[in-house]
Design an enzyme around this catalytic site. Sequence first.
Site, PDB file in Angstrom:
ATOM      1  N   ASP A   1       1.011  -1.326   0.016  1.00  0.00           N
ATOM      2  CA  ASP A   1       0.011   0.156  -0.031  1.00  0.00           C
ATOM      3  C   ASP A   1       0.843   1.203  -0.259  1.00  0.00           C
ATOM      4  O   ASP A   1       0.446   2.169   0.669  1.00  0.00           O
ATOM      5  CB  ASP A   1      -0.945  -0.124   1.181  1.00  0.00           C
ATOM      6  CG  ASP A   1      -0.038  -0.105   2.574  1.00  0.00           C
ATOM      7  OD1 ASP A   1       0.871  -0.382   2.423  1.00  0.00           O
ATOM      8  OD2 ASP A   1      -0.814  -0.101   3.582  1.00  0.00           O
TER       9      ASP A   1
ATOM     10  N   ASP B   1       7.829  -4.494  13.717  1.00  0.00           N
ATOM     11  CA  ASP B   1       8.299  -3.054  13.701  1.00  0.00           C
ATOM     12  C   ASP B   1       8.720  -2.288  15.218  1.00  0.00           C
ATOM     13  O   ASP B   1       9.518  -1.700  15.196  1.00  0.00           O
ATOM     14  CB  ASP B   1       7.278  -2.131  12.639  1.00  0.00           C
ATOM     15  CG  ASP B   1       5.782  -2.313  12.997  1.00  0.00           C
ATOM     16  OD1 ASP B   1       5.482  -3.208  13.832  1.00  0.00           O
ATOM     17  OD2 ASP B   1       5.041  -1.320  12.670  1.00  0.00           O
TER      18      ASP B   1
HETATM   19  C1  UD1 Z   1       1.536  -1.549  10.330  1.00  0.00           C
HETATM   20  C2  UD1 Z   1       2.545  -0.751   9.573  1.00  0.00           C
HETATM   21  C3  UD1 Z   1       3.208  -1.994   8.630  1.00  0.00           C
HETATM   22  C4  UD1 Z   1       3.829  -2.823   9.482  1.00  0.00           C
HETATM   23  C5  UD1 Z   1       2.889  -3.390  10.140  1.00  0.00           C
HETATM   24  C6  UD1 Z   1       3.481  -4.718  11.136  1.00  0.00           C
HETATM   25  C7  UD1 Z   1       2.084   1.686   9.136  1.00  0.00           C
HETATM   26  C8  UD1 Z   1       1.447   2.543   8.226  1.00  0.00           C
HETATM   27  N1  UD1 Z   1       1.819   0.169   8.891  1.00  0.00           N
HETATM   28  O1  UD1 Z   1       0.593  -2.157   9.200  1.00  0.00           O
HETATM   29  O2  UD1 Z   1       4.453  -0.984   7.919  1.00  0.00           O
HETATM   30  O3  UD1 Z   1       4.477  -3.678   8.537  1.00  0.00           O
HETATM   31  O4  UD1 Z   1       2.026  -2.573  11.020  1.00  0.00           O
HETATM   32  O5  UD1 Z   1       3.277  -4.221  12.537  1.00  0.00           O
HETATM   33  O6  UD1 Z   1       2.653   2.065  10.125  1.00  0.00           O
HETATM   34  N2  UD1 Z   1       0.372  -8.384   5.421  1.00  0.00           N
HETATM   35  C9  UD1 Z   1       0.642  -9.875   5.435  1.00  0.00           C
HETATM   36  N3  UD1 Z   1      -0.019 -10.791   5.965  1.00  0.00           N
HETATM   37  C10 UD1 Z   1      -1.130 -10.339   6.409  1.00  0.00           C
HETATM   38  C11 UD1 Z   1      -1.587  -9.114   6.600  1.00  0.00           C
HETATM   39  C12 UD1 Z   1      -0.613  -8.084   6.167  1.00  0.00           C
HETATM   40  O7  UD1 Z   1       1.811 -10.156   4.733  1.00  0.00           O
HETATM   41  O8  UD1 Z   1      -1.952 -11.432   6.955  1.00  0.00           O
HETATM   42  C13 UD1 Z   1       1.139  -7.451   4.610  1.00  0.00           C
HETATM   43  C14 UD1 Z   1       0.359  -6.747   3.933  1.00  0.00           C
HETATM   44  O9  UD1 Z   1       0.358  -6.998   2.704  1.00  0.00           O
HETATM   45  C15 UD1 Z   1       1.345  -5.230   3.961  1.00  0.00           C
HETATM   46  C16 UD1 Z   1       1.927  -5.492   5.632  1.00  0.00           C
HETATM   47  O10 UD1 Z   1       1.593  -6.809   5.811  1.00  0.00           O
HETATM   48  O11 UD1 Z   1       2.157  -5.407   3.031  1.00  0.00           O
HETATM   49  C17 UD1 Z   1       1.011  -4.398   6.469  1.00  0.00           C
HETATM   50  O12 UD1 Z   1      -0.034  -4.647   6.371  1.00  0.00           O
HETATM   51  P1  UD1 Z   1      -1.440  -3.457   6.503  1.00  0.00           P
HETATM   52  O13 UD1 Z   1      -2.742  -4.255   6.512  1.00  0.00           O
HETATM   53  O14 UD1 Z   1      -1.029  -2.600   5.245  1.00  0.00           O
HETATM   54  O15 UD1 Z   1      -1.297  -3.125   7.851  1.00  0.00           O
HETATM   55  P2  UD1 Z   1      -0.801  -1.812   8.617  1.00  0.00           P
HETATM   56  O16 UD1 Z   1      -1.832  -1.459   9.556  1.00  0.00           O
HETATM   57  O17 UD1 Z   1      -0.482  -0.699   7.554  1.00  0.00           O
HETATM   58 MN    MN Z   2      -0.368  -0.541   5.449  1.00  0.00          MN
END
Ligand code: UD1
Ligand code: MN
Length: 442
Positions: free
Chosen positions: A207, A285
């Site tokens: 994203d 993170d």
């Molecule tokens: C927030 C952080 C993100 C971090 C995550 C982990 C921000 C804006 N975002 O995620 O950088 O990595 O916390 O603590 O601060 N994903 C998977 N498997 C899943 C769900 C999601 O691989 O089951 C991937 C998504 O494709 C994406 C990433 O994990 O690349 C983060 O997921 P997202 O849904 O964007 O969570 P945030 O709330 O943004």
């Molecule tokens: Mn995100």
Amino acid sequence: MRVNIRRLTVAGALMVVFWLAVMYSSVIDVPGALSSKNSVQDIENRIDNLQKQVEQQMTESNLLLARVKEHLKAKSQAKEEGKDIKDNNVEYSLNNLVLPVLLIACDRVTVKRCLDNLVKFRPNKDMFPIIVSQDCGHNATYQVIKSFADDDPTITVVQQPDQSEIPLPRVKVKFRGYYKIARHYRFALNHVFKTLGHEAVIIVEDDLDISQDFFEYFLGTYPLLLKDRSLWCISAWNDNGKKDVIDMSHPELLHRTDFFPGLGWTLRRETWLKLEAKWPEAFFDDWLRDPQNTDGRACIRPEVSRTFTFGKIGVSKGLFYDMHLRAMQLNMEYVEFTALNLTYLLKDNYDEALASTVRALPEMTADEVIAHPAGGSPPAVKVTYSNAQTYQKAAKKLGLMDDFRSGVPRTAYRGIVSCFVRGRRVYLAPSFQWTKYDPTWG
Ligand code: UD1
Ligand code: MN
């Protein structure tokens, strides 16, 4: 006749006496002899002086020589210790550089937006291959990624094979997403470093938008990561990256930070191997924001972010997105980072310069900073804090994020948060002698 002879004899004798007298006076006579004696003395004195001067000059030359030798020695030592960024090793690594992009995806078909930009701004396909790692087994998303990979051999896709449910106690079920993300990151980074054997990687999420100079930024800063052992990451993100608290007229400006920013970042293999051994089950993170897990090392972050997140609906709640992330400024001006001298970011240069700058600055309160726009003077000030409460009060007033992780304020470096408010550079700095972060803050 007799008389004449006598007279002649007397006259002759007188003449001889006179001649002798003249001769004598010419040998030992007073004034002339005295001056020639003086000039000899003079010459001797002058020779003495000259000798002294030559000796002095010799001493000075030797000192100078010693200093030159010392300087040359220090220079070669500095080079050995790696203070000179582009030495032979780094030059070699840069000439043969392959810096892949790892794109973390799950179930959002909007990964297309991210891939479109990566492809659009990528200056060199071979230098920056794209590796998409997909979690979640979501077929529609997989098809989107595959359509990119089918068209371009420098784009590949791999799927996270372990889709098993992670067993969690009831209270932690709501954090399931964070457990899955940490598991996925472990797989994806092992794939890049262990399976594919890369030296370093740029990590992005599905994203993220990127700036035009995103690749140039990571290329230009990569030598810092190779040379400066006190750095462990380079990030494209400024956690305090809103328009009102950054200096948009300096898109080339970079900083060191003790707070891991994430959201587009470079990591080296040797660091990953150390992290992997203790990789957390969730909240990776925040785990990376605990100085204990990164050996107290720092990251580089830009003044103006090179990424922007459009993922309002994700694992964390959309409220945070509306309050903060939506307002973040993505850089719009291309900066040729590879042509810039970035040595000011090396620890040895940066720490002392920052400390002495802040020491010398006039002080203002956060209220005064807000009430009196700069108008040129003073161009920079410090606002001091003495504890977590006074930090948070000042940060909020200035328009900064006021939260901590493991006691580290967002964007802080050695306790100092640098921002740009109402036309002036503001350093939010401790009023006390800072030594380390206090994990009880926040
Ligand atoms: C927030 C952080 C993100 C971090 C995550 C982990 C921000 C804006 N975002 O995620 O950088 O990595 O916390 O603590 O601060 N994903 C998977 N498997 C899943 C769900 C999601 O691989 O089951 C991937 C998504 O494709 C994406 C990433 O994990 O690349 C983060 O997921 P997202 O849904 O964007 O969570 P945030 O709330 O943004
Ligand atoms: Mn995100």
